[in-house]
Design a protein around this motif. Structure first.
Motif, PDB file in Angstrom:
ATOM      1  N   GLY B  90       0.806  -1.210   0.000  1.00 34.51           N
ATOM      2  CA  GLY B  90       0.000   0.000   0.000  1.00 34.51           C
ATOM      3  C   GLY B  90       0.838   1.257   0.000  1.00 34.51           C
ATOM      4  N   SER B  91       2.115   1.141   0.286  1.00 37.00           N
ATOM      5  CA  SER B  91       2.958   2.345   0.349  1.00 37.00           C
ATOM      6  C   SER B  91       3.687   2.519  -0.980  1.00 37.00           C
ATOM      7  CB  SER B  91       3.963   2.226   1.493  1.00 37.00           C
ATOM      8  OG  SER B  91       4.917   1.208   1.220  1.00 37.00           O
ATOM      9  N   GLY B  92       4.172   3.719  -1.235  1.00 38.28           N
ATOM     10  CA  GLY B  92       5.004   3.971  -2.402  1.00 38.28           C
ATOM     11  C   GLY B  92       4.272   4.507  -3.613  1.00 38.28           C
ATOM     12  N   ALA B  93       2.959   4.547  -3.561  1.00 32.76           N
ATOM     13  CA  ALA B  93       2.221   5.017  -4.751  1.00 32.76           C
ATOM     14  C   ALA B  93       2.437   6.510  -4.935  1.00 32.76           C
ATOM     15  CB  ALA B  93       0.741   4.701  -4.586  1.00 32.76           C
ATOM     16  N   SER B  94       2.539   6.917  -6.205  1.00 31.38           N
ATOM     17  CA  SER B  94       2.758   8.331  -6.505  1.00 31.38           C
ATOM     18  C   SER B  94       2.043   8.640  -7.808  1.00 31.38           C
ATOM     19  CB  SER B  94       4.270   8.586  -6.612  1.00 31.38           C
ATOM     20  OG  SER B  94       4.554   9.954  -6.748  1.00 31.38           O
ATOM     21  N   ASP B  95       1.342   9.787  -7.875  1.00 26.39           N
ATOM     22  CA  ASP B  95       0.567  10.144  -9.067  1.00 26.39           C
ATOM     23  C   ASP B  95       1.465  10.226 -10.286  1.00 26.39           C
ATOM     24  OD1 ASP B  95      -1.826  12.342  -7.427  1.00 26.39           O
ATOM     25  OD2 ASP B  95      -1.798  10.174  -7.805  1.00 26.39           O
ATOM     26  N   GLY B  96       0.994   9.652 -11.391  1.00 25.52           N
ATOM     27  CA  GLY B  96       1.727   9.770 -12.642  1.00 25.52           C
ATOM     28  C   GLY B  96       2.998   8.943 -12.687  1.00 25.52           C
ATOM     29  N   VAL B  97       3.213   8.112 -11.682  1.00 27.10           N
ATOM     30  CA  VAL B  97       4.424   7.294 -11.646  1.00 27.10           C
ATOM     31  C   VAL B  97       4.007   5.839 -11.566  1.00 27.10           C
ATOM     32  CG1 VAL B  97       6.613   6.862 -10.481  1.00 27.10           C
ATOM     33  CG2 VAL B  97       5.571   9.137 -10.356  1.00 27.10           C
ATOM     34  N   GLU B  98       4.617   5.011 -12.403  1.00 24.76           N
ATOM     35  CA  GLU B  98       4.309   3.589 -12.382  1.00 24.76           C
ATOM     36  C   GLU B  98       5.238   2.897 -11.380  1.00 24.76           C
ATOM     37  OE1 GLU B  98       5.311   1.603 -15.977  1.00 24.76           O
ATOM     38  OE2 GLU B  98       3.975  -0.109 -15.607  1.00 24.76           O
ATOM     39  N   MET B  99       4.648   2.166 -10.455  1.00 27.65           N
ATOM     40  CA  MET B  99       5.463   1.467  -9.459  1.00 27.65           C
ATOM     41  C   MET B  99       5.515  -0.011  -9.792  1.00 27.65           C
ATOM     42  SD  MET B  99       5.160   1.438  -5.306  1.00 27.65           S
ATOM     43  CE  MET B  99       6.465   0.703  -4.323  1.00 27.65           C
ATOM     44  N   LEU B 100       6.735  -0.541  -9.849  1.00 32.41           N
ATOM     45  CA  LEU B 100       6.938  -1.937 -10.225  1.00 32.41           C
ATOM     46  C   LEU B 100       7.710  -2.653  -9.137  1.00 32.41           C
ATOM     47  CD1 LEU B 100       7.992  -1.304 -13.927  1.00 32.41           C
ATOM     48  CD2 LEU B 100       5.769  -2.117 -13.119  1.00 32.41           C
ATOM     49  N   PHE B 101       7.598  -3.971  -9.136  1.00 32.69           N
ATOM     50  CA  PHE B 101       8.177  -4.778  -8.069  1.00 32.69           C
ATOM     51  C   PHE B 101       8.966  -5.939  -8.664  1.00 32.69           C
ATOM     52  CE2 PHE B 101       5.690  -2.921  -4.640  1.00 32.69           C
ATOM     53  CZ  PHE B 101       4.663  -2.328  -5.348  1.00 32.69           C
ATOM     54  N   SER B 102      10.018  -6.348  -7.960  1.00 32.15           N
ATOM     55  CA  SER B 102      10.772  -7.535  -8.362  1.00 32.15           C
ATOM     56  C   SER B 102      10.850  -8.487  -7.189  1.00 32.15           C
ATOM     57  CB  SER B 102      12.187  -7.147  -8.798  1.00 32.15           C
ATOM     58  OG  SER B 102      12.962  -8.317  -9.013  1.00 32.15           O
ATOM     59  N   ALA B 103      10.728  -9.782  -7.498  1.00 26.66           N
ATOM     60  CA  ALA B 103      10.907 -10.802  -6.458  1.00 26.66           C
ATOM     61  C   ALA B 103      12.111 -11.676  -6.766  1.00 26.66           C
ATOM     62  CB  ALA B 103       9.648 -11.664  -6.349  1.00 26.66           C
ATOM     63  N   ASN B 104      12.908 -11.250  -7.747  1.00 29.38           N
ATOM     64  CA  ASN B 104      14.046 -12.082  -8.145  1.00 29.38           C
ATOM     65  C   ASN B 104      15.335 -11.280  -8.188  1.00 29.38           C
ATOM     66  OD1 ASN B 104      13.611 -10.564 -10.412  1.00 29.38           O
ATOM     67  ND2 ASN B 104      13.194 -12.292 -11.779  1.00 29.38           N
ATOM     68  N   GLY B 105      15.494 -10.384  -7.227  1.00 29.15           N
ATOM     69  CA  GLY B 105      16.763  -9.676  -7.120  1.00 29.15           C
ATOM     70  C   GLY B 105      16.936  -8.597  -8.161  1.00 29.15           C
ATOM     71  N   GLY B 106      15.849  -8.128  -8.763  1.00 27.44           N
ATOM     72  CA  GLY B 106      15.961  -7.038  -9.717  1.00 27.44           C
ATOM     73  C   GLY B 106      16.135  -7.493 -11.157  1.00 27.44           C
ATOM     74  N   GLU B 107      16.095  -8.786 -11.398  1.00 27.29           N
ATOM     75  CA  GLU B 107      16.243  -9.277 -12.784  1.00 27.29           C
ATOM     76  C   GLU B 107      15.055  -8.868 -13.639  1.00 27.29           C
ATOM     77  OE1 GLU B 107      19.617 -12.354 -12.268  1.00 27.29           O
ATOM     78  OE2 GLU B 107      18.439 -11.927 -14.064  1.00 27.29           O
ATOM     79  N   SER B 108      13.868  -8.919 -13.031  1.00 29.37           N
ATOM     80  CA  SER B 108      12.686  -8.518 -13.802  1.00 29.37           C
ATOM     81  C   SER B 108      11.687  -7.879 -12.856  1.00 29.37           C
ATOM     82  CB  SER B 108      12.066  -9.731 -14.499  1.00 29.37           C
ATOM     83  OG  SER B 108      11.721 -10.710 -13.559  1.00 29.37           O
ATOM     84  N   TYR B 109      10.847  -7.016 -13.436  1.00 31.23           N
ATOM     85  CA  TYR B 109       9.888  -6.258 -12.652  1.00 31.23           C
ATOM     86  C   TYR B 109       8.498  -6.423 -13.242  1.00 31.23           C
ATOM     87  CZ  TYR B 109      13.546  -3.685 -10.174  1.00 31.23           C
ATOM     88  OH  TYR B 109      14.605  -3.342  -9.387  1.00 31.23           O
ATOM     89  N   SER B 110       7.490  -6.333 -12.386  1.00 34.46           N
ATOM     90  CA  SER B 110       6.122  -6.266 -12.880  1.00 34.46           C
ATOM     91  C   SER B 110       5.289  -5.513 -11.852  1.00 34.46           C
ATOM     92  CB  SER B 110       5.541  -7.667 -13.108  1.00 34.46           C
ATOM     93  OG  SER B 110       5.083  -8.201 -11.887  1.00 34.46           O
ATOM     94  N   ALA B 111       4.029  -5.230 -12.241  1.00 31.13           N
ATOM     95  CA  ALA B 111       3.089  -4.671 -11.262  1.00 31.13           C
ATOM     96  C   ALA B 111       2.870  -5.693 -10.164  1.00 31.13           C
ATOM     97  CB  ALA B 111       1.772  -4.330 -11.965  1.00 31.13           C
ATOM     98  N   LEU B 112       2.516  -5.208  -8.989  1.00 33.99           N
ATOM     99  CA  LEU B 112       2.410  -6.095  -7.838  1.00 33.99           C
ATOM    100  C   LEU B 112       1.378  -7.191  -8.041  1.00 33.99           C
ATOM    101  CD1 LEU B 112       3.433  -6.674  -5.017  1.00 33.99           C
ATOM    102  CD2 LEU B 112       1.712  -5.104  -4.115  1.00 33.99           C
ATOM    103  N   SER B 113       0.272  -6.851  -8.703  1.00 33.56           N
ATOM    104  CA  SER B 113      -0.802  -7.842  -8.851  1.00 33.56           C
ATOM    105  C   SER B 113      -0.392  -9.005  -9.730  1.00 33.56           C
ATOM    106  CB  SER B 113      -2.048  -7.163  -9.421  1.00 33.56           C
ATOM    107  OG  SER B 113      -1.728  -6.623 -10.688  1.00 33.56           O
ATOM    108  N   GLY B 114       0.641  -8.801 -10.553  1.00 33.67           N
ATOM    109  CA  GLY B 114       1.051  -9.891 -11.435  1.00 33.67           C
ATOM    110  C   GLY B 114       2.362 -10.518 -11.043  1.00 33.67           C
ATOM    111  N   LEU B 115       2.872 -10.176  -9.882  1.00 37.58           N
ATOM    112  CA  LEU B 115       4.193 -10.653  -9.490  1.00 37.58           C
ATOM    113  C   LEU B 115       4.096 -12.083  -9.006  1.00 37.58           C
ATOM    114  CD1 LEU B 115       7.109  -9.651  -9.232  1.00 37.58           C
ATOM    115  CD2 LEU B 115       6.597  -9.102  -6.837  1.00 37.58           C
ATOM    116  N   LEU B 116       4.846 -12.964  -9.649  1.00 35.15           N
ATOM    117  CA  LEU B 116       4.803 -14.379  -9.315  1.00 35.15           C
ATOM    118  C   LEU B 116       6.146 -14.822  -8.758  1.00 35.15           C
ATOM    119  CD1 LEU B 116       2.890 -15.782 -12.423  1.00 35.15           C
ATOM    120  CD2 LEU B 116       1.980 -15.316 -10.152  1.00 35.15           C
ATOM    121  N   VAL B 117       6.086 -15.824  -7.932  1.00 34.95           N
ATOM    122  CA  VAL B 117       7.291 -16.407  -7.345  1.00 34.95           C
ATOM    123  C   VAL B 117       7.283 -17.884  -7.653  1.00 34.95           C
ATOM    124  CG1 VAL B 117       8.443 -16.953  -5.160  1.00 34.95           C
ATOM    125  CG2 VAL B 117       7.430 -14.699  -5.509  1.00 34.95           C
TER     126      VAL B 117
END
Lengths: 382, 157
Positions: B90-117
């Motif tokens: 829930g934290s980190g959101a900012s208007d006009g900015v796309e926030m992406l997440f990685s679960a593999n050490g930064g190799e790849s990023y996606s939106a949180l809702s699609g992040l798979l492990v």
């Protein structure tokens, strides 16, 4: 691309190159028999960096970062612990006069650094019937499986004097309090004994090294004025287990109960053919068993044996033990063994047992702890 | 308030400038404490993060200022989370900015809702403790003189 898989919302996860990747950068969780706290060690410096990339006029610029001076803080030292009476680990049902009876407590370090502990016993003054005497403490170091295994996987008993060994976060000590039960206590009477553990400096912290001369002294809360930059401050996070100690004081406690139990008396009765006595010459009152193959006909000699066993650890007082022999028998004698005191009674030899005329009894006296008493009754079949 | 600041002098080759100027960015950390105010509402109290207890929330704030005379484009902010911290959802959101997440050490990023492990040959949705890196992609250019900041929270394990 080491991992070789693509993450997209609408695509199936593919594993390329035969290598499976797990989320990295977080410590692996080692399953254990009980919940781990997994706190970050006290004194750890947690550093956070960022990288900013951008372009100007279509040309990528050198990135900006703070890796030369990252945003950092130090992890506080949390003091927290659990003391819990293990009522299932030992038999806390005791006999009057029993010595070296044990109650077992679990002591666990719930904080985020090594600690040692002082241990104190309290004979509770109210709420119970008596005090256990000659209290002593010893403990076992749990081997990591959270099961109480004294003398086995948890090793031999450690004697306690002033401070326990250093205990790592989440590690467990099994603390036994041993004492003697006064001989005058009666059935269902109880004695409450509490164990209070207080947190001490260990010999060495996990991250910050030796505690030097502080080892074995009580840990107190730091009020934010410690002057060593980056060194962890002590925060006392404990609750209160009993009224023997307060929350946020670095200590915890719990109460165990000894319950006195009565002697355990059991009686049974068996019958055996002593002599077939076909020729009528057997002396049923005095002669011994002829063989294992005797059988019962009119004139045979039988023996009833009443056995009273006291498997408790206290003497069992007899009020009245009596046996009325069945019809069609003639009484030939009774022998009483193992009773302490009291008054045996039996009919005259030759009494016809019809209509309940033959009563053999023991009035008063006792069967002492762990002993067996018997009444052997000889009769002849009419 | 103790702030940790680093500004790197920019190499300005490729940009014609009359004098050396900087694009500054800095990051600070504060502990977030939730307190119930007199009116019964819960409010957040921020204190500088110098000593932090396991379980406490730390709010990182990154602030930047474009002191160049040109627009800054294609700005991307990337944060490797320290191994002792867990991203607070829930934290980190900012208007006009796309926030992406990685679960593999930064190799790849996606939106949180699609992040798979991937775990033991089965894939599952990522949970906060799986996240290793955060990334913000700014779609709008940053005008000369413009300032901005964003904050995100993480919990100390």
């Amino acid at each position: 691309m080491g991992c070789g898989y693509t993450i997209m919302t609408t695509r199936i996860l593919k594993k390329l190159g035969g290598v499976a990747c797990l989320a990295m950068a977080f410590a692996a969780y080692i399953p254990s028999a009980h919940a781990q706290n997994n706190y970050t060690n006290a004194g750890t410096s947690v550093s956070n960096t960022f990288t900013l990339t951008y372009s100007v006029g279509g040309t990528t610029q050198p990135q900006i970062d703070n890796t030369g001076d990252p945003t950092s803080f130090t992890v506080d030292r949390l003091v927290d612990l659990t003391v819990s009476y293990q009522s299932n680990s030992d038999d806390d049902s005791v006999a009057p006069g029993a010595q070296d009876e044990e109650v077992v407590f679990l002591l666990r370090n719930d904080g985020n650094d090594n600690f040692a502990y002082s241990l104190t016993t309290v004979n509770e003054a109210s709420g119970d019937d008596f005090d256990t005497s000659n209290l002593e403490i010893r403990y076992y170091i749990d081997d990591g499986d959270g099961s109480y295994e004294p003398g086995a996987d948890d090793g031999s008993a450690q004697s306690y004097a002033a401070a326990t060994d250093d205990l790592a976060p989440d590690a467990i000590l099994w603390v036994e309090i041993i004492g003697d039960i006064p001989a005058s206590q009666g059935d269902t009477e109880t004695s409450d004994i509490s164990l209070v553990a207080d947190t001490l400096f260990p010999t060495a912290w996990l991250e910050e090294g030796s505690t030097g001369a502080n080892a074995g002294t009580e840990v107190t809360a730091d009020d934010g004025t410690n002057t060593v930059e980056g060194s962890a401050e002590n925060v006392l996070n404990d609750g209160s287990g009993t009224s023997n100690e307060a929350a946020n004081a670095g200590d915890y406690s719990d109460t165990a109960t000894f319950t006195v139990s009565s002697p355990d008396l059991a009686a049974d009765k068996t019958v055996q053919v002593i002599a077939t006595n076909a020729d009528g010459l057997f002396d049923c009152e005095n002669d011994a068993l002829v063989s294992a193959n005797e059988y019962s006909i009119p004139g045979s000699c039988l023996e009833y044996t009443i056995t009273v066993t006291n498997s408790g650890s206290a003497d069992a007082t007899i009020s009245l033990l009596s046996d009325t022999l069945p019809d069609d028998l003639t009484f030939q004698g009774a022998t009483f063994t193992g009773f302490t005191g009291g008054t045996p009674a039996q009919p005259v030899v030759g009494t016809d047992c019809d209509a309940g005329a033959c009563v053999v009894s023991q009035t008063g006296g006792s069967v002492t702890a762990g002993n067996v008493a018997t009444i052997e009754i000889r009769v002849e079949v009419n | 308030m103790r702030c940790v600041v680093l500004s790197l002098m920019l190499s300005l080759a490729g940009v014609e400038m009359a004098s050396a100027q900087e694009f500054k960015a800095e990051q600070i950390a504060e502990v977030v404490t939730l307190k119930v105010a007199e009116n019964g509402e819960t409010e957040e109290v921020l204190t500088p993060a110098e000593m932090v207890k396991p379980g406490e929330i730390v709010r990182y704030t990154i602030a930047w200022e474009n002191t160049l005379e040109s627009e800054i484009e294609d700005m991307v902010l990337e944060i490797p989370l320290p191994p002792q911290m867990t991203y607070r959802p829930g934290s980190g959101a900012s208007d006009g900015v796309e926030m992406l997440f990685s679960a593999n050490g930064g190799e790849s990023y996606s939106a949180l809702s699609g992040l798979l492990v991937l775990e033991e040959d089965q894939s599952r949705l990522a949970e906060p403790q799986d996240i290793t890196h955060l990334k913000w992609v700014f779609s709008e250019p940053l005008a000369p003189g413009a300032q901005g900041e964003l904050s995100y929270d993480a919990v100390l394990k």
